[in-house]
Write an enzyme that holds these catalytic residues in place. Sequence first.
Site, PDB file in Angstrom:
ATOM      1  N   LYS A  52       1.045  -1.177  -0.016  1.00  0.00           N
ATOM      2  CA  LYS A  52       0.107  -0.010   0.127  1.00  0.00           C
ATOM      3  C   LYS A  52       0.915   1.324   0.078  1.00  0.00           C
ATOM      4  O   LYS A  52       0.472   2.257  -0.714  1.00  0.00           O
ATOM      5  CB  LYS A  52      -1.030   0.028   1.100  1.00  0.00           C
ATOM      6  CG  LYS A  52      -1.861  -1.133   0.946  1.00  0.00           C
ATOM      7  CD  LYS A  52      -2.817  -1.228   2.482  1.00  0.00           C
ATOM      8  CE  LYS A  52      -3.846  -2.539   2.200  1.00  0.00           C
ATOM      9  NZ  LYS A  52      -4.481  -2.755   3.531  1.00  0.00           N
ATOM     10  N   GLN A  96      -4.792  -1.885  10.015  1.00  0.00           N
ATOM     11  CA  GLN A  96      -4.493  -3.067   9.303  1.00  0.00           C
ATOM     12  C   GLN A  96      -4.791  -4.030   9.928  1.00  0.00           C
ATOM     13  O   GLN A  96      -4.482  -4.378  11.310  1.00  0.00           O
ATOM     14  CB  GLN A  96      -2.998  -3.398   8.586  1.00  0.00           C
ATOM     15  CG  GLN A  96      -2.563  -4.522   7.840  1.00  0.00           C
ATOM     16  CD  GLN A  96      -3.380  -4.515   6.474  1.00  0.00           C
ATOM     17  OE1 GLN A  96      -3.059  -3.562   5.821  1.00  0.00           O
ATOM     18  NE2 GLN A  96      -3.940  -5.678   6.212  1.00  0.00           N
ATOM     19  N   ASP A 119     -11.133   2.366   4.170  1.00  0.00           N
ATOM     20  CA  ASP A 119     -11.317   0.754   4.045  1.00  0.00           C
ATOM     21  C   ASP A 119     -12.910   0.495   3.957  1.00  0.00           C
ATOM     22  O   ASP A 119     -13.219  -0.538   3.565  1.00  0.00           O
ATOM     23  CB  ASP A 119     -10.835   0.062   5.287  1.00  0.00           C
ATOM     24  CG  ASP A 119      -9.344  -0.633   5.050  1.00  0.00           C
ATOM     25  OD1 ASP A 119      -9.028  -0.722   3.946  1.00  0.00           O
ATOM     26  OD2 ASP A 119      -8.658  -1.036   6.073  1.00  0.00           O
TER      27      ASP A 119
END
Length: 293
Positions: A52, A96, A119
């Site tokens: 990312k 994460q 997200d």
Amino acid sequence: MTIIDGKEVSAALKKEIAAEVEKIKAAGGKIPYLVAILVGDDGASQTYVGHKEKMCAEVGFRSTVLRLPAETTEEQLLKEVDRLNNDDDVDGFIVQLPLPKHIDEQKIIEAIDPRKDVDGFHPENAGRMVTGLPAFLPATPDGILALLRYYKIETAGKHCVVIGRSNIVGRPMANLLSQKGWDCTVTMCHSRTKDLAKVVASGDIVIAALGKAEFVTADMVKPGAVVIDVGITRVPSDKTKSGWKLLGDVKYDEVAPKCSYITPVPGGVGPMTIISLMQNTLKAGKGEIYPKK
Ligand code: NAP
């Protein structure tokens, strides 16, 4: 049979994002800024966050990875989330997953300001998605929609069978494909579904997201079906240098000849997930989902 090339689609979309960033720069605007919080030293998570970070650099975003030790407490993590929520410089951030066992993931997800939830896991974004309002969509289903769009795959009136009902893949995927514009008739399956093989065989579009290597076999697939394989399972292999290889949820070699379209693993859905995160970050930077305060 057409193999859906996720690498090609992601490369095309990546160029579009980079071009947008160039335009923002040229106009003297603010460059989108993404922060990723990584707690602990899980190998797969480190790799994902690394990808990312690299992608942000490639499209021209600013990015920071906050690496926190595995012993970080829930309270400390909530403080970091609160700090990022209130930092006007940060357009979007992700935590994460998975988190270490002693931290309640749901509590962390719900602490993220929905305006920065790139997200798309916050219940507010999930609710907005379900009701058809502009929302940060979860990256994997959004990436699959981008593949269907790119290959101009007809979805209206088709029966789509989604195997899996997780909040990050199966459930949002099933919901999105049932919405106006996609217009599928959707069946969402799970581990308690009866006659699963029969249900899957009735699908014009099959989305396999259960995480069981090579589960979907040729006898379960209707001739001419579109098969999207989300699964990623690492298995040992004596044919690769690393000593392992990735398998999807679909037994590719026998299913592919029966399909009209199919995604390979790797190189299908995988490369799209990260692109969707970049698109969400761009939208966050531009205030497209939630207007900037
Ligand atoms: P998950 O949270 O474990 O959910 C799996 C779902 O599959 C559950 O709803 C489960 O049913 C269902 N299931 C399990 N075994 C089944 C069976 N035998 N028959 C029917 N349904 C069954 O997994 P996930 O996070 O959604 O991920 C699914 C897969 O996609 C994994 O391999 C993951 O690594 C991969 N993935 C890939 C990407 C990508 O970028 N390519 C992104 C995310 C995930 P119950 O609800 O009844 O338990």
